[in-house]
Design a protein around this motif. Structure first.
Motif, PDB file in Angstrom:
ATOM      1  N   ILE A   1      42.023  38.300  42.017  1.00 26.22           N
ATOM      2  CA  ILE A   1      40.893  39.200  42.206  1.00 26.22           C
ATOM      3  C   ILE A   1      39.754  38.463  42.917  1.00 26.22           C
ATOM      4  O   ILE A   1      39.094  39.022  43.804  1.00 26.22           O
ATOM      5  CB  ILE A   1      40.428  39.777  40.861  1.00 26.22           C
ATOM      6  CG1 ILE A   1      41.541  40.644  40.252  1.00 26.22           C
ATOM      7  CG2 ILE A   1      39.154  40.602  41.028  1.00 26.22           C
ATOM      8  CD1 ILE A   1      41.236  41.171  38.860  1.00 26.22           C
TER       9      ILE A   1
ATOM     10  N   GLU B   1      37.030  45.734  44.232  1.00 24.71           N
ATOM     11  CA  GLU B   1      36.938  44.478  43.482  1.00 24.71           C
ATOM     12  C   GLU B   1      36.003  44.636  42.285  1.00 24.71           C
ATOM     13  O   GLU B   1      36.304  44.141  41.180  1.00 24.71           O
ATOM     14  CB  GLU B   1      36.441  43.345  44.391  1.00 24.71           C
ATOM     15  CG  GLU B   1      37.308  43.058  45.607  1.00 24.71           C
ATOM     16  CD  GLU B   1      38.751  42.760  45.273  1.00 24.71           C
ATOM     17  OE1 GLU B   1      39.020  42.132  44.233  1.00 24.71           O
ATOM     18  OE2 GLU B   1      39.632  43.167  46.059  1.00 24.71           O
TER      19      GLU B   1
ATOM     20  N   ALA C   1      44.220  44.428  44.875  1.00 24.42           N
ATOM     21  CA  ALA C   1      42.905  43.794  44.933  1.00 24.42           C
ATOM     22  C   ALA C   1      42.960  42.465  45.658  1.00 24.42           C
ATOM     23  O   ALA C   1      41.989  42.055  46.304  1.00 24.42           O
ATOM     24  CB  ALA C   1      42.353  43.599  43.517  1.00 24.42           C
TER      25      ALA C   1
END
Length: 643
Positions: free
Chosen positions: A324, A392, A450
């Motif tokens: 991420i 995000e 992501a």
């Protein structure tokens, strides 16, 4: 519109982060404390990172045979970052943390990535390393290693890849053997001796802190002395560069970890990338030798984390967090390029409007932003970067739900939504209330997206930024070429694009009989329903509903024969299509919130970016899903000799 305005809108108007104050962990916070953290990080990024971004690119790290040298600016940036407390931002107060929500922490860290992603010592790795130890380490390991990483005394790495194995972790050959008869009695954990080589280790050697904590994957031989095949035999070890005592103080003895060389990279040059040797004898350590190895002090000392054979499970705690963070870093590099090309387009005069008098040289030239094709390139960048940023932050908000939310049994709604509409009975001011188990499932499916989607499409944004500047964009007189070079790494590290695709189509969407995919589609359906209630968004909502069904049908078709070989041959087009559908969903949900706000130029810009994505980008999924649905064998059956 400034980047800070965008962050504030997403955090407060879309994700309603102030509602997190109702949870005990965040009760001390307010809009003011969140803003104060963002202000501090924005200031440090502006003063200590941004002015030296080009310097970090031109003055690469170098090794004098004893230590790696970095520019003075890198040391000062690292010191400022460590002093800010951001390494421990989300940790408990008694660890020196601020107990910030993950979503605010990630928003704050985004300023550093945008200002100079290759400067400052790679805080992502250090905090990720320490977070893993907080989850899987012993109380002593947390106290000695994690706490000192959060304080900035130690930095951290992750050591997975090996020269002969690359991304194939099942082929890891680094070995760990018990360190003498008393190996199990060491207060820092069961003590082993390691031998092997690790490659592509960011910050594997630096002088930014007192010590470096390496987290190393290695295999413990079985009773027959042979390594266990595959990933089952992989264990995880803390291997400090310098040995420490139970109080976390340096003993003065160097561990047998040595730098074999630096990798000279296309971009991301400010952070040294290393090849490390463990236990080669360059720094022999006193004490008992590893059982079965000749020579006193053979091997680097490492302390087992978790149980033997569960190293990969432990490491995924850091890897998922890093994925991420990589997506956010890719987003911010794209965003930096977008800002640079937007500013250039506003001030660069060239050409005249098409139409009557368009070739009349007596008329003044217009800024290139007046040309439709330049607007196209800027809109594409805006839709990629702001859409990726929203994704995000949404994932970070799910992390907060996972750690502090109630489970479904305690009242979470049956169908999760990104953000409940304001007004009426549904207005709980709670952002994406989904419950812990649902947040976990959504994160499982969304993490490959992501990581990978911004890595591909914010890189494309950087390419478009170069195109907006034309020939100037291709020179080092402007920063956009560096942003592209820095961003090109993100499709490779922390799991390549192809690996993320295999993970998504091969595991995430079929696990638990497709429960993850069903949940993502149910979440999209909630947004579609709200979009249908806004006249200007009806066509977008309808398009998303069709795209969601197309995605589900392609998933079924890919696996209809039950053959992984056939299903996964086109996993990457599937990843691309899935990512585009997710970003369309995110944009629609943002647009629903925008539609309820005053119709100023900023909000009209967001609606235009949403419209661009639905009209120019979402239709691309038809080609990608076409080869997935037909299980096209063009690539799978290509013979090596035919190349």
């Amino acid at each position: 519109m400034s980047y800070r305005q965008t962050v504030d809108f997403l955090l407060h108007d879309w994700l309603a982060v102030e509602s997190l104050r109702s949870r005990m962990r965040f009760a001390d916070h307010s809009r003011e404390t969140f803003d104060s953290v963002l202000d501090t990080c924005e200031r440090i990024a502006r003063d200590k990172f941004a002015p030296f971004n080009r310097l970090s690119d031109t003055e690469e790290p170098w090794f004098d045979g004893e230590k790696v040298h970095l520019p003075k600016a890198s040391h000062e940036a690292a010191e400022a970052y460590f002093a800010s407390g951001m390494l421990a931002a989300a940790q408990d107060y008694d660890l020196g943390g601020m107990q910030l929500p993950c979503v605010v922490e990630m928003a704050a860290n985004s300023f550093f990535s945008k200002a100079g992603i290759g400067i400052g010592g790679g805080g992502m790795l250090t905090s990720g390393n320490a977070n893993l130890l907080m989850a899987h380490g012993t109380s002593m390991q947390r106290e000695v290693f994690a706490k000192n990483e959060f304080a900035g005394r130690f930095t951290g790495t992750m050591c997975l890849s090996e020269p002969q194995a690359g991304s194939s972790l099942s082929d890891v050959a680094t070995r760990a053997v018990p360190d003498g008869a008393d190996f199990a009695s060491d207060p820092l954990g069961p003590r082993y001796r390691l031998r092997g080589n690790k490659m592509w280790i960011s910050n594997g050697e630096n002088e930014l802190a007192e010590n470096i904590v390496h987290l190393v994957l290695a295999k413990i031989p079985g009773e027959d002395g042979k390594l266990v095949a595959g990933t089952r035999g992989i264990s995880l070890f803390i291997v400090p560069k310098k040995l420490v005592d139970e109080a976390g103080q340096l003993t003065g003895e160097r561990n047998d970890v040595s730098l074999a060389g630096l990798n000279h990279k296309l971009g991301y040059r400010g952070i040294p990338n290393t090849l490390l040797n463990f236990g080669e004898g360059k720094f022999p350590v006193r004490g008992a030798s590893g059982a079965g190895w000749d020579g006193a002090g053979a091997g680097a000392i490492g302390y087992l984390v978790g149980r033997p054979g569960e190293g990969l499970r432990c490491m995924f705690h850091m890897m998922n967090e890093a994925r991420i963070a990589v997506g956010l870093g890719a987003t911010m590099l794209g965003y930096a390029g977008y800002e640079a090309s937007l500013e250039y387009a506003k001030t660069r005069p060239q050409g005249r409007p098409i139409g009557v008098g368009g070739k009349d040289t007596s008329r003044p030239q217009v800024p290139i932003i007046e040309h439709a094709d330049v607007k196209r390139m800027l809109l594409a960048q805006k839709s990629y970067c702001e859409g990726a940023l929203a994704l995000e932050l949404y994932c970070a908000r799910l992390v907060d739900e996972l750690h502090t939310g109630d489970d479904e049994a305690n009242g979470a709604p049956a169908l999760p939504s990104v953000a409940a509409p304001r007004g009426g009975a549904a207005d709980l001011g709670s952002g994406p209330v989904v419950g812990r188990s649902r947040a976990h499932l959504l994160l499982e499916v969304l993490t490959p997206i992501a990581k990978s989607w911004p890595s591909e499409w914010c890189l494309e944004a950087n390419s478009l930024a170069i195109q907006v500047l034309g020939g100037y964009g291709y020179t080092r007189d402007f920063p956009v070429e560096q942003y592209w070079r820095d961003n090109r790494l993100n499709m490779i590290h922390e799991g390549t694009h192809g690996i993320q695709a295999l993970d998504l189509l091969g595991r995430k969407v079929v696990m638990d009989s497709g429960a993850g995919l069903d949940l993502v589609r149910a979440t999209m359906a909630e947004t579609v329903a709200r979009g249908m209630a806004v006249e200007a968004l009806v066509s977008h909502a309808e398009s998303l509903a069709v795209a969601s069904e197309h995605l589900a049908a392609a998933t079924r078709s890919a696996w209809s024969t039950g053959s992984p070989d056939e299903a996964l041959a086109n996993a990457t087009p599937y990843l691309q299509a899935f990512g585009h559908v997710v970003i369309a969903w995110i944009w629609l949900d943002v647009a629903v919130r925008v539609a309820a706000a005053p119709a100023d130029a900023v909000q009209r810009g967001r609606l235009a970016a949403c419209r661009y994505f639905f009209r120019y980008e979402l239709p691309k999924i038809n080609a990608w899903l076409g080869v997935v649905s037909s299980r096209d064998d063009t690539c799978r059956t290509m013979n090596e000799a035919s190349f």
